[in-house]
Design an enzyme around this catalytic site. Structure first.
Site, PDB file in Angstrom:
ATOM      1  N   GLU A 122       0.827  -1.195   0.000  1.00 47.29           N
ATOM      2  CA  GLU A 122       0.000   0.000   0.000  1.00 47.29           C
ATOM      3  C   GLU A 122       0.868   1.255   0.000  1.00 47.29           C
ATOM      4  OE1 GLU A 122      -3.533  -2.229   2.574  1.00 47.29           O
ATOM      5  OE2 GLU A 122      -2.721  -0.325   3.307  1.00 47.29           O
ATOM      6  N   CYS A 136       3.691   8.616   0.398  1.00 45.40           N
ATOM      7  CA  CYS A 136       4.194   7.760   1.475  1.00 45.40           C
ATOM      8  C   CYS A 136       4.393   6.358   0.904  1.00 45.40           C
ATOM      9  CB  CYS A 136       3.209   7.747   2.640  1.00 45.40           C
ATOM     10  SG  CYS A 136       3.690   6.659   3.999  1.00 45.40           S
ATOM     11  N   CYS A 147       6.245  -3.418  16.294  1.00 47.47           N
ATOM     12  CA  CYS A 147       5.835  -2.305  17.158  1.00 47.47           C
ATOM     13  C   CYS A 147       4.378  -2.520  17.549  1.00 47.47           C
ATOM     14  CB  CYS A 147       6.014  -0.970  16.427  1.00 47.47           C
ATOM     15  SG  CYS A 147       7.736  -0.589  16.045  1.00 47.47           S
ATOM     16  N   CYS A 367      -1.175   6.839   9.529  1.00 52.72           N
ATOM     17  CA  CYS A 367       0.062   6.313  10.109  1.00 52.72           C
ATOM     18  C   CYS A 367      -0.241   5.118  11.009  1.00 52.72           C
ATOM     19  CB  CYS A 367       0.726   7.429  10.921  1.00 52.72           C
ATOM     20  SG  CYS A 367       2.230   6.943  11.775  1.00 52.72           S
TER      21      CYS A 367
END
Length: 395
Positions: A122, A136, A147, A367
């Protein structure tokens, strides 16, 4: 910190990067993938096929410049007929296949690409009213860093992306969306994956992006993010003029060990001392610290004061990022008023600090929301005792 830290950590970079085998530079049938080569490599390859160097520059400009962004040899108007025939037989223009474009309510676009092996990545296009439109890009399929606040990390790591697969994300974004949202000036390696675990292909892709005869992105507007791979940070700062972002997200090793397991290998002191020393050799250069704010975990006044002490002596800017919820995590975002209070404490101490709003979160394009873990998911780590009540209350 002395220079022995940099020399000792540098020797470990090769073995750490090599754990994930790179994607091939050749397509099926041994065709060369054009977007995987720097210009001097393309020029050498063109000459090896019996053509003049000038033909290589003409090809380069049609791949990356002149608003052509060629994705097939049919789009190469003005090139020698024999040269075009050779390209049709020996070269491949595509490393990605567009699967879908999803538009969020705020205008953010999420592009889904299918790779040659069927995996999906993506890419996010973030429009800006001031003209600083940002691409991005992803650097891996999935991510090995695990994470705890990141949806991509739930996937685990499938493989590295090739340089061509990274570059083509930017090329496709410009070719398909420039007429809708305008010029795209910025690139951030903040999509799927840990860019510096794929450092060879990331450095190659960044070089192609900033080439003055090609895509022409300014090096200071191409930002490579990392969770804190110390040996690769040292190499990146030596070999690239692009910007560096470090995902910090905690002010103690206790918290960072939990939410970012890489901290168990490269702890806060080692990471920050390395940056302090390495940036001495960079002029007019600031590292960007990213700090995802998690309610009740890393957003206290004490955290703000510790953060000020941690970054002291490091030329830097700080982005405070609101956590974007997803089904793979029990964290909650810090309330806006508390984020503002946190920012004000940093700003009053002299830090350069920004609040970064969420973009595209209604379409899982924000994000920490990219990817699709599927049936396999990386393990959630044990919550430290003093945070168990916080997370159980939030759920």
């Amino acid at each position: 910190m002395n220079s022995s830290i940099i020399s000792n950590t540098s020797t470990r970079c090769r073995s750490f990067s090599a754990r994930c085998s790179p994607a091939p530079h050749f397509a099926s049938g041994s065709k060369v993938i054009l977007k995987g080569m720097r210009y001097h490599e393309l020029e050498k390859w063109v000459q090896s096929r019996g053509f003049r160097p000038g033909q290589a520059m003409m090809l380069w400009k049609r791949l990356y410049g002149n608003d052509i962004w060629a994705d097939s040899y049919e789009a190469l108007q003005g090139l020698n007929k024999d040269f075009k025939m050779m390209l049709s037989e020996d070269a491949d223009f595509k490393a990605l296949h567009l699967k879908d474009i999803i538009t969020s309510s705020d205008g953010t676009r999420k592009m889904l690409f299918t790779l040659e092996d069927g995996l999906v990545i993506e890419t996010v296009i973030i429009p800006c009213r001031l003209g600083r439109n940002t691409i991005c890009v992803s650097s891996q399929v999935g991510c090995a860093m695990n994470c705890q606040f990141c949806y991509t990390g739930r996937m685990g790591l499938k493989r590295n992306l090739s340089a061509a697969e990274i570059v083509e994300q930017a090329v496709c974004a410009r070719r398909l969306l420039s007429h809708e949202i305008g010029s795209m000036t910025n690139v951030v390696f903040m999509g799927m994956g840990e860019p510096l675990q794929n450092i060879e292909n990331v450095l190659r892709a960044a070089d192609i992006m900033v080439d003055e005869q090609g895509l022409q992105f300014s090096p200071r507007k191409v930002t490579v993010s990392t969770s804190g791979l110390v040996p690769q940070i040292i190499r990146f700062l030596k070999e690239s003029n692009c910007a560096l972002a470090v995902s910090l997200n905690a002010t103690t090793d206790e918290v960072r060990n939990w939410i970012m397991p890489i901290n168990r290998k490269y702890n806060l002191q080692l990471l920050l001392d390395t940056l302090r020393e390495a940036l001495c050799a960079k002029r007019n250069y600031k590292v960007l610290f990213e700090y995802v704010m998690l309610a009740g975990v890393n957003d206290s006044i004490e955290d703000a004061k510790r953060l000020i002490d941690l970054v002291r002596g490091i030329p830097c800017k700080i982005n405070l990022i609101s956590f974007n919820p997803h089904c793979g995590s029990n964290f909650k975002p810090t309330p806006d008023d508390k984020m503002i209070e946190f920012r004000n404490i940093l700003a009053e101490s002299g830090c350069i600090v920004f609040l970064r709003p969420s973009r595209g979160d209604d379409q899982m394009a924000a994000c920490g929301q990219l990817g699709n873990p599927g049936d396999f998911q990386a393990p959630l780590l044990k919550v430290p005792p003093r945070f168990q009540d916080v997370l159980s209350f939030q759920t």
